[in-house]
Design a protein around this motif. Structure first.
Motif, PDB file in Angstrom:
ATOM      1  N   LYS A  90       0.799  -1.223   0.000  1.00  0.00           N
ATOM      2  CA  LYS A  90       0.000   0.000   0.000  1.00  0.00           C
ATOM      3  C   LYS A  90       0.834   1.276   0.000  1.00  0.00           C
ATOM      4  O   LYS A  90       0.336   2.344  -0.382  1.00  0.00           O
ATOM      5  N   THR A  91       2.085   1.202   0.457  1.00  0.00           N
ATOM      6  CA  THR A  91       2.901   2.404   0.574  1.00  0.00           C
ATOM      7  C   THR A  91       4.371   2.029   0.669  1.00  0.00           C
ATOM      8  O   THR A  91       4.700   0.876   0.957  1.00  0.00           O
ATOM      9  N   SER A  92       5.251   2.992   0.413  1.00  0.00           N
ATOM     10  CA  SER A  92       6.680   2.724   0.582  1.00  0.00           C
ATOM     11  C   SER A  92       6.987   2.678   2.078  1.00  0.00           C
ATOM     12  O   SER A  92       6.537   3.532   2.851  1.00  0.00           O
ATOM     13  N   ILE A  93       7.696   1.672   2.495  1.00  0.00           N
ATOM     14  CA  ILE A  93       7.881   1.434   3.927  1.00  0.00           C
ATOM     15  C   ILE A  93       9.262   0.851   4.171  1.00  0.00           C
ATOM     16  O   ILE A  93       9.799   0.096   3.358  1.00  0.00           O
ATOM     17  N   ARG A  94       9.845   1.227   5.302  1.00  0.00           N
ATOM     18  CA  ARG A  94      11.144   0.689   5.707  1.00  0.00           C
ATOM     19  C   ARG A  94      10.966  -0.043   7.035  1.00  0.00           C
ATOM     20  O   ARG A  94      10.288   0.463   7.940  1.00  0.00           O
ATOM     21  N   ILE A  95      11.586  -1.203   7.143  1.00  0.00           N
ATOM     22  CA  ILE A  95      11.540  -1.992   8.374  1.00  0.00           C
ATOM     23  C   ILE A  95      12.917  -1.925   9.027  1.00  0.00           C
ATOM     24  O   ILE A  95      13.911  -2.368   8.439  1.00  0.00           O
ATOM     25  N   LEU A  96      12.989  -1.347  10.230  1.00  0.00           N
ATOM     26  CA  LEU A  96      14.247  -1.207  10.944  1.00  0.00           C
ATOM     27  C   LEU A  96      14.551  -2.470  11.754  1.00  0.00           C
ATOM     28  O   LEU A  96      13.638  -3.116  12.258  1.00  0.00           O
ATOM     29  N   ASN A  97      15.841  -2.791  11.845  1.00  0.00           N
ATOM     30  CA  ASN A  97      16.250  -3.985  12.596  1.00  0.00           C
ATOM     31  C   ASN A  97      15.513  -5.220  12.085  1.00  0.00           C
ATOM     32  O   ASN A  97      14.964  -6.018  12.846  1.00  0.00           O
ATOM     33  N   ALA A  98      15.506  -5.371  10.750  1.00  0.00           N
ATOM     34  CA  ALA A  98      14.679  -6.388  10.089  1.00  0.00           C
ATOM     35  C   ALA A  98      15.090  -7.816  10.422  1.00  0.00           C
ATOM     36  O   ALA A  98      14.280  -8.741  10.311  1.00  0.00           O
ATOM     37  N   GLU A  99      16.335  -8.010  10.869  1.00  0.00           N
ATOM     38  CA  GLU A  99      16.796  -9.370  11.163  1.00  0.00           C
ATOM     39  C   GLU A  99      16.137  -9.957  12.398  1.00  0.00           C
ATOM     40  O   GLU A  99      16.286 -11.160  12.687  1.00  0.00           O
ATOM     41  N   VAL A 100      15.362  -9.152  13.124  1.00  0.00           N
ATOM     42  CA  VAL A 100      14.691  -9.639  14.331  1.00  0.00           C
ATOM     43  C   VAL A 100      13.719 -10.774  14.019  1.00  0.00           C
ATOM     44  O   VAL A 100      13.346 -11.552  14.905  1.00  0.00           O
ATOM     45  N   VAL A 101      13.326 -10.926  12.748  1.00  0.00           N
ATOM     46  CA  VAL A 101      12.361 -11.975  12.371  1.00  0.00           C
ATOM     47  C   VAL A 101      12.887 -13.376  12.655  1.00  0.00           C
ATOM     48  O   VAL A 101      12.090 -14.322  12.768  1.00  0.00           O
ATOM     49  N   THR A 102      14.201 -13.535  12.771  1.00  0.00           N
ATOM     50  CA  THR A 102      14.753 -14.879  12.965  1.00  0.00           C
ATOM     51  C   THR A 102      14.301 -15.507  14.279  1.00  0.00           C
ATOM     52  O   THR A 102      14.428 -16.712  14.458  1.00  0.00           O
ATOM     53  N   LYS A 103      13.776 -14.699  15.181  1.00  0.00           N
ATOM     54  CA  LYS A 103      13.297 -15.241  16.456  1.00  0.00           C
ATOM     55  C   LYS A 103      12.285 -16.357  16.229  1.00  0.00           C
ATOM     56  O   LYS A 103      12.269 -17.354  16.952  1.00  0.00           O
ATOM     57  N   SER A 104      11.426 -16.183  15.197  1.00  0.00           N
ATOM     58  CA  SER A 104      10.422 -17.210  14.941  1.00  0.00           C
ATOM     59  C   SER A 104      10.393 -17.703  13.498  1.00  0.00           C
ATOM     60  O   SER A 104       9.849 -18.775  13.232  1.00  0.00           O
TER      61      SER A 104
END
Length: 410
Positions: A377-391
């Motif tokens: 829906k929009t241009s977006i930046r995800i900070l500290n994106a590597e946090v997804v590895t938790k799950s």
């Protein structure tokens, strides 16, 4: 690592995604495997949380550091407390040392456990002297994290007399309690759950058993959101899933019909298809039995311009971050009109979404993954994106497969 998310020509590709085993099921089974070596597990979650659990269970070190893994902290506290002669210091990240554990420690102490707080009363890190727990009855609040209750249930059959658990007050997250009981029953352990009482009979050896872990439904939620935010006709197939799931988050299949997304089960896969535009004006849900999908649902509603009132969210205050306040902060940056209480979230209808917004993730994997679909829906930046590895280690790889590309921001 910060990522800018991109959608080429605003189109998504149809694709098949294989998702790792459920973290919730895997972590329960890993504890049970230590108590019953006859148990064999297939398709164990490759999440950081499950890897922390495996390392803590296999290490001879006196110190077990489980990072941000809240499930591991709760389950291992009970497990080590019941291991006669074992001494462990159980610690984690700074956030973990600010997540309460007193209710579980008090329950274990009432069974005879020897657990002391190293720093702050009521919080990790903990020093545990494992003992034979001779008591067979325990009382614990039902209106707290179900992980406290499951921690007790997982060790129950290994205790000399088994365990009777009395739940005080309203019971939260019943599907997660039932998941634990179902896994025990698969191992031949006798359980009953009547009203406020759970009874587990003692069992000190089981027959050889192999359990295949179902893929994680919480991880599926992000693809439900992607399909919901896409054009009619978009479809994504995910594996490996069961129609009769132990996971409470499988309610996604019904909830996302509000957004025009329908689920087809076939040969251990689910196909998500956007069949129609949503005609929902305000979504009213009580998520007390599936709080982990609240962030995804709130972000989906915002992306579609739908109002929502989400209740039953009191456990989100003590997760990796205060998820309700984090949702309010980040959705407001995108233009949402949103309010939260200690147990609910209220989002108003809106038709404007701000662009070029950076989303903070607060060391919370679900914040990163719940907001990622809004790239449609929009241009977006995800900070500290590597946090997804938790799950979900392969999250960004799998998003590439369905057409959401990423560019690392230096």
């Amino acid at each position: 690592m910060d990522l800018l998310l991109k959608i080429p020509k605003n189109q998504l590709f149809k694709n098949n995604i294989v998702i790792s085993g459920s973290k919730s099921e895997s972590n329960r089974l890993l504890i049970l495997q230590q108590l019953y070596p006859e148990l064999h597990i297939e398709n164990v979650s490759n999440s950081d949380d499950s890897e922390h659990m495996q390392h803590a269970l296999s290490s001879d070190s006196e110190i077990a550091d489980i990072g941000h893994a809240g499930t591991a902290m709760r389950f291992l506290t009970a497990f080590f407390a019941a291991q006669e002669g074992v001494e462990k210091i159980l610690q984690g990240s700074e956030r973990m040392h600010n997540r309460p554990i007193k209710i579980l420690v008090d329950a274990l102490r009432s069974l005879g456990a020897d657990i002391t707080y190293i720093e702050k009363e009521g919080y990790p890190p903990l020093k545990i002297h494992g003992k034979k727990l001779e008591e067979s009855k325990v009382v614990i609040d039902g209106n707290v994290s179900s992980q406290y209750i499951s921690a007790l249930l997982l060790i129950a059959a290994s205790l000399p007399k088994g365990l009777e658990v009395e739940l005080k007050g309203k019971i939260t997250s019943i599907p997660y309690i039932k998941m634990t009981l179902s896994l025990l029953e698969q191992l031949g352990i006798e359980t009953t759950f009547n009203g406020a009482f759970i009874n587990i009979k003692p069992k000190h050896k089981i027959a050889d058993k192999t359990v295949v872990v179902e893929a994680d439904w919480s991880s599926a939620s992000y693809f439900y959101s992607i399909v919901a935010l896409s054009a009619v006709g978009t479809e994504i197939t995910l594996s490996s899933y069961k129609k009769e799931s132990l996971q409470g988050d499988s309610c996604l299949a019904t909830i996302y019909e509000h957004f025009g997304v329908y689920t087809t089960f076939q040969n251990n896969t689910i196909t998500l298809e956007k069949k129609q535009e949503t005609n929902t004006v305000t979504l009213e849900l009580n998520l007390v039995e599936a709080p982990d999908i609240a962030q995804t649902i709130a972000a989906t509603c915002f992306g579609l311009g739908i109002a929502c009132n989400l209740e039953g969210l009191h456990t989100l205050k003590i997760k990796e971050t205060d998820r309700l306040e984090a949702l309010k902060e980040e959705l407001t940056k995108l233009g949402a009109i949103i309010s939260v209480t200690n147990e609910s979230l209220h989002l108003e209808t809106s038709d404007k979404i701000h662009s070029d917004i950076s989303i903070k993730t607060y060391n919370d994997h679900r914040m990163a993954m719940a907001f990622a679909p809004l790239a449609l829906k929009t241009s977006i930046r995800i900070l500290n994106a590597e946090v997804v590895t938790k799950s979900y280690k392969n999250f960004w790889i799998d998003l590439e497969k369905v057409g959401i590309h990423q560019e690392e921001i230096k």
